[in-house]
Design a protein around this motif. Structure first.
Motif: not given
Length: 148
Positions: A78, A81, A83, A86, A90
Motif C-alpha cells: 500500500c 495509499c 493514510e 491504509r 486495514d
C-alpha cells in the motif's frame, strides 16, 4: 554545443523528477468519503464488492478503481495509499478475516497473497487480547487486595 548539452542535462533532470513524482503519487482520493460502516454492516453491499473483486458480479465505479489498484497495493504494501486509505483497507481486511473468513481466503488466493497480512493481523490481535487480559487480571488482583 554547450547549450545543447545543457538542454539535454535539464531534460534528463526533468524526466528524473517526473519519474520520481509518478512513483510516489497516491491513488485517487475521489472515493475516500465512502462510508465503510454502511458497507460492512450491509451484507448485500459487502457481497457486491467481494463479487466485483472476484469477477463474479458487476462493479461500481469505486469497486472498479479498487479492483484496478488492488494487485499493486498488495504487491507494494500500500505504498501509494494515503493514510486514510491504509486505515480503511486495514479495517475492511480485519472485518473480512474476523467475520467472513471464507471470502477472505478466496480473495487471498485470487490476488496471490502469501497470507502474511492475515498472520500479522492475527498475531497483533492475540497480543492485544493478551494485553487486555493482563490489564483485567491486574485490575481484579488490585480489587481483591483492597477488599481483604
Amino acid at each position: 554545443m554547450m547549450k545543447k548539452s545543457f538542454i539535454t542535462m535539464m531534460l534528463l533532470i526533468y524526466l528524473t523528477i517526473q519519474s520520481n513524482a509518478t512513483e510516489t503519487s497516491t491513488y485517487t482520493t475521489r472515493y475516500d468519503g465512502i462510508d465503510l460502516d454502511e458497507i460492512l454492516s450491509n451484507d448485500r453491499l459487502l457481497t457486491g464488492y467481494v463479487n466485483c473483486l472476484m469477477d463474479l458480479g458487476p462493479c461500481t465505479a469505486d469497486g472498479k478503481e479498487l479492483k484496478k489498484n488492488l494487485p499493486e497495493a498488495i504487491e507494494n504494501d500500500c505504498k501509494k495509499c494515503t493514510e486514510r486509505q491504509r486505515e480503511g483497507a486495514d479495517r475492511v481486511c480485519h472485518y473480512l478475516i474476523d467475520n467472513r473468513p471464507e471470502e477472505w481466503t478466496k480473495l487471498e488466493e485470487k490476488y496471490k497473497s502469501d497470507g502474511s497480512y492475515r498472520a500479522k493481523y492475527l498475531a497483533s490481535k492475540e497480543a492485544k487480547d493478551e494485553k487486555a487480559s493482563n490489564v483485567t487480571n491486574s485490575s481484579e488482583d488490585t480489587n481483591n487486595v483492597s477488599t481483604e
